[in-house]
Design an enzyme around this catalytic site. Sequence first.
Site, PDB file in Angstrom:
ATOM      1  N   ARG A 205       0.843  -1.178   0.000  1.00 22.86           N
ATOM      2  CA  ARG A 205       0.000   0.000   0.000  1.00 22.86           C
ATOM      3  C   ARG A 205       0.888   1.240   0.000  1.00 22.86           C
ATOM      4  NH1 ARG A 205      -5.209  -1.345   0.550  1.00 22.86           N
ATOM      5  NH2 ARG A 205      -5.678  -3.403   1.415  1.00 22.86           N
ATOM      6  N   ASP A 266      11.472   7.204   3.131  1.00 24.86           N
ATOM      7  CA  ASP A 266      11.584   6.101   2.172  1.00 24.86           C
ATOM      8  C   ASP A 266      13.059   5.950   1.822  1.00 24.86           C
ATOM      9  OD1 ASP A 266      10.833   4.044   0.596  1.00 24.86           O
ATOM     10  OD2 ASP A 266       9.674   5.221  -0.837  1.00 24.86           O
ATOM     11  N   LYS A 298      10.706  11.493  -6.346  1.00 24.48           N
ATOM     12  CA  LYS A 298      11.486  10.865  -5.281  1.00 24.48           C
ATOM     13  C   LYS A 298      12.968  10.861  -5.630  1.00 24.48           C
ATOM     14  CE  LYS A 298       9.629   7.420  -3.252  1.00 24.48           C
ATOM     15  NZ  LYS A 298       9.071   6.071  -2.995  1.00 24.48           N
TER      16      LYS A 298
END
Length: 501
Positions: A205, A266, A298
């Site tokens: 998710r 992350d 990112k």
Amino acid sequence: MDSGLTNLRLKWLGIDTQKEFVVYMRSDCPVCISEGFEALTRVMVRVGNTTIIATLNVIHSDLLARDEASLSTSAWNKLEAREGDEIHFSHLQPAQSMSRVRAKIYGETLERGDYDQIIADIIDHKYSTPELAAFVTSCAGERLQLDEIIALTRAMVSTGSRLQWNREIIADKHCVGGLPGNRTTPIIVAIAAVAGLAIPKTSSRAITSPAGTVDTMETMAPVNLSMDHVRQVVEQVGGCVVWGSGVNLSPADDILIGVERALDIDSEGQMIASVLSKKVAAGSTHVVIDMPVGPTAKVRTPEAAQQLSRYFELVADAIDLKVKVILTEGIQPVGRGIGPALEAADVLSVLRNDQDAPDDLRQRSLMLAGSLLELTGQAAEGDGPARADAILRSGKAWEKFYAICEAQGGFRIPGKAPYTREIKAGHSGFILSIDNRRLAKVAKLAGAPHDPTAGLMLQAVPGHRVESGQPLFTVHAETRGTLEYALEYIDTQPDILEITS
């Protein structure tokens, strides 16, 4: 510790703590008094013959009686508890591997055995939430060396279940994320399955984004399948798009993702270990990785992308995976929708060959699907995108995707949010740029991905001219409150879409 004085009776409270095991007791109950337990103590908890490790939350009210205790829903289900059951407690010794985490915090390079021990203790729930956060943080900011990423990946692969297939080639695709609306996976899975590949796509998710592949897929079909069901679906229709946690692949990763989501971190090294460990656990042999690069993606620079690509390929080689990393444009969102149901609508429009389907999503999907066909030998070098395009235009990809949804439990049309608000241009001009991160934050404040129909629909992109009062994007929300949260943030960020004066 099984005397009547220190045993309590279970009472159901229905408190959801996600995957974290929590036990609840009154501060003046016999167990807290006799054992000296305090709030946030990690304790061994036993019901019947099943034992778990849980974090203690202390209650200073009459919510529980002195002889009662309760459990979070995840702990309750794990112990298969029933109201009135007797619950037993004992002290927990600190996880020995935390000494290696502290060493990592102070800059030491850890060995394979260190990561094996750390991951084993994480799987056994021996780490408290602060200890998990310490481990995640110790690995962030390029602190993992290449050998450490390989060691962490192998440690994560060695835990949990692994899918086995009677095929030499098992295809897969992954995107490192950071680009709103980049929902190519369902389209690629359908095309690859039509081409004759087996592609059991397991996904997580969303961690820091308004939607992950699973969040989007769940608006169209069930994703929480058992391992046997996954095998059945892939054998029947060639592919699937399911939640990795449902089949217990690399379970340590699921625990770490929960902490990363809370910290909004992350880590690159952990990301590589996370992605590749789940590919190996799913039985994949050939993987295409989409790496968007852009100033608000990112991965922000070509130099960072090259280094990350090299690490992906080196780690993959060490664990016998064939990986092809493709650097893609990450300057602006892909498609029009941002948020689970809105991205699903884009996916369906591409699969159905609708005239107004977002062309950027279509072209990116074809390019990545073509690369996967070439990597797996289903198309000659350079011919992959054309073959993918032919499959999509024929309508077979849509038929295959519908069949996948049906096999997973039934296709459904994504819902629509009850509350919307258009955000309009304050003046005329050309759109110079979009801040992906701030646009994603708008979608998250509107409720995505928790609220599946929340997010936003983009109506203008860089390079286009807009007139004063013309809609730039529309915010979608399931409640008035979340809509207001998003609008308040937008009021403080007038240049999410930068327009020439």
